[in-house]
Design a protein around this motif. Structure first.
Motif, short mmCIF file in Angstrom:
data_model
loop_
_atom_site.label_atom_id
_atom_site.label_comp_id
_atom_site.label_asym_id
_atom_site.label_seq_id
_atom_site.Cartn_x
_atom_site.Cartn_y
_atom_site.Cartn_z
N VAL A 143 -7.33 4.95 -3.73
CA VAL A 143 -5.94 4.65 -3.37
C VAL A 143 -5.16 5.95 -3.36
CG1 VAL A 143 -3.84 3.41 -4.01
CG2 VAL A 143 -6.08 2.35 -4.40
N LEU A 144 -4.39 6.17 -2.31
CA LEU A 144 -3.50 7.33 -2.24
C LEU A 144 -2.06 6.85 -2.29
CD1 LEU A 144 -5.11 9.56 0.54
CD2 LEU A 144 -5.43 9.68 -1.94
N ALA A 145 -1.28 7.48 -3.16
CA ALA A 145 0.14 7.16 -3.30
C ALA A 145 0.93 8.44 -3.45
CB ALA A 145 0.35 6.26 -4.51
N ARG A 146 2.24 8.32 -3.37
CA ARG A 146 3.09 9.50 -3.56
C ARG A 146 2.94 10.03 -4.98
NH1 ARG A 146 8.72 7.03 -1.86
NH2 ARG A 146 7.83 5.46 -3.24
N GLU A 156 -6.88 3.63 -12.48
CA GLU A 156 -7.63 2.77 -11.58
C GLU A 156 -6.72 1.66 -11.08
OE1 GLU A 156 -10.86 1.31 -13.87
OE2 GLU A 156 -11.91 3.25 -13.98
N LEU A 157 -6.82 1.37 -9.78
CA LEU A 157 -5.97 0.35 -9.19
C LEU A 157 -6.81 -0.66 -8.42
CD1 LEU A 157 -3.09 2.56 -7.71
CD2 LEU A 157 -3.06 1.28 -9.86
N ALA A 158 -6.34 -1.90 -8.43
CA ALA A 158 -6.93 -2.96 -7.62
C ALA A 158 -6.00 -3.23 -6.44
CB ALA A 158 -7.13 -4.22 -8.44
N VAL A 159 -6.51 -3.95 -5.45
CA VAL A 159 -5.68 -4.29 -4.30
C VAL A 159 -4.43 -5.05 -4.74
CG1 VAL A 159 -5.60 -5.58 -2.13
CG2 VAL A 159 -7.64 -4.28 -2.72
N ASP A 164 -11.19 6.91 2.29
CA ASP A 164 -12.39 7.51 1.70
C ASP A 164 -12.01 8.74 0.88
OD1 ASP A 164 -13.12 10.18 3.48
OD2 ASP A 164 -11.94 8.69 4.56
N GLU A 165 -12.83 9.04 -0.12
CA GLU A 165 -12.47 10.14 -1.00
C GLU A 165 -12.67 11.52 -0.35
OE1 GLU A 165 -14.87 11.05 -4.47
OE2 GLU A 165 -16.31 9.53 -3.88
N ARG A 225 -1.03 11.52 -4.68
CA ARG A 225 -1.77 11.29 -5.91
C ARG A 225 -2.92 10.32 -5.64
NH1 ARG A 225 0.88 9.57 -11.75
NH2 ARG A 225 -1.05 9.68 -12.97
N ARG A 226 -4.08 10.57 -6.26
CA ARG A 226 -5.29 9.78 -6.01
C ARG A 226 -5.61 8.89 -7.21
NH1 ARG A 226 -8.38 13.83 -5.31
NH2 ARG A 226 -9.53 13.80 -7.26
N PHE A 227 -5.95 7.63 -6.93
CA PHE A 227 -6.35 6.67 -7.96
C PHE A 227 -7.71 6.08 -7.59
CE2 PHE A 227 -1.76 6.77 -7.87
CZ PHE A 227 -1.36 6.70 -9.19
#
Length: 233
Positions: free
Chosen positions: A102-105, A115-118, A176-177, A189-191
């Protein structure tokens, strides 16, 4: 329709003959999908040329189906793609396995989670990947299985565009990573995505034509470069 097929085959044979004539032992011709071609491939080429001076590369950026055509025409020696599927006369060698993230600001902390779920993305502006490619199809099926309604504000066929939209503050995305680790990380930011969704990176080549010594060495070098990238924190 039959005449068109014959003309297509004759044209491909003509291209193949011409391309075989221009191939040489010190020349490596590579076709890659855009996401791999923007970071992994240039890094691998630079370090390979440092170890093997005099090697000349020809690089094309193509979609998966176009890579198959380029191989059959002997326009390229090998191809690189995500979740590649076999086609007539095409062989695949796995290079490595990565994960979706997951990519976020930068300012989105999600309560300190790593770790994040949908479900954690429900209600947030979401940038979706077009489902026409292998990664987009895998992600679309994964999201559908989570039974979560996402607030899609944009669709992107190019993973790096989705990443750039996140950096601009449009929303969050799942990608994808390799894309996530490519380029400057400022503003993003990457999760880790849970449950995990993996993808494979593979080298495609013609079954009927063995790789040259140089191309074979480069394929091994690509695996090492990819492993270093995916082995990061």
């Amino acid at each position: 329709a039959h005449v068109k097929t014959v003309y297509t085959d004759v044209d491909r044979l003509r291209h193949m003959a011409a391309n075989l004539g221009t191939a040489s032992a010190g020349r490596i011709r590579v076709a890659s999908t855009p996401a791999i071609g923007l970071e992994v491939l240039p890094t691998a080429i630079a370090s390979f040329v440092e170890q093997h001076p005099g090697t000349v590369f020809e690089v094309e950026t193509l979609h998966l189906d176009e890579i198959g055509d380029a191989l059959r025409e002997s326009r390229v020696d090998l191809g690189l793609a995500f979740n590649p599927s076999t086609g007539p006369g095409i062989g695949i060698e796995p290079l490595g396995v990565g994960r979706f993230v997951v990519l976020a600001r930068e300012g989105d902390t999600f309560g300190g989670k790593s770790e994040l779920a949908v479900a954690d993305l429900a209600g947030m502006p979401f940038i979706a990947l077009n489902s026409r490619g292998p990664l987009g199809q895998a992600l679309s099926e994964y999201i559908a299985a989570q039974h979560v309604e996402l607030n899609v504000v944009a669709w992107s066929e190019t993973y790096h565009v989705a990443r750039a939209l996140v950096a601009q503050g449009l929303g969050v995305t799942i990608t994808d990573e390799i894309t996530a680790r490519s380029g400057p990380a400022a503003g993003v930011r990457r999760f880790r995505l849970e449950p995990a969704l993996q993808f494979e990176v593979g080298v495609l080549h013609l079954d009927s034509m063995p790789l040259s010594v140089s191309a074979g060495r480069f394929a091994e070098h690509l695996g090492t470069t990819l492993g270093q990238l995916l082995g990061g924190d």
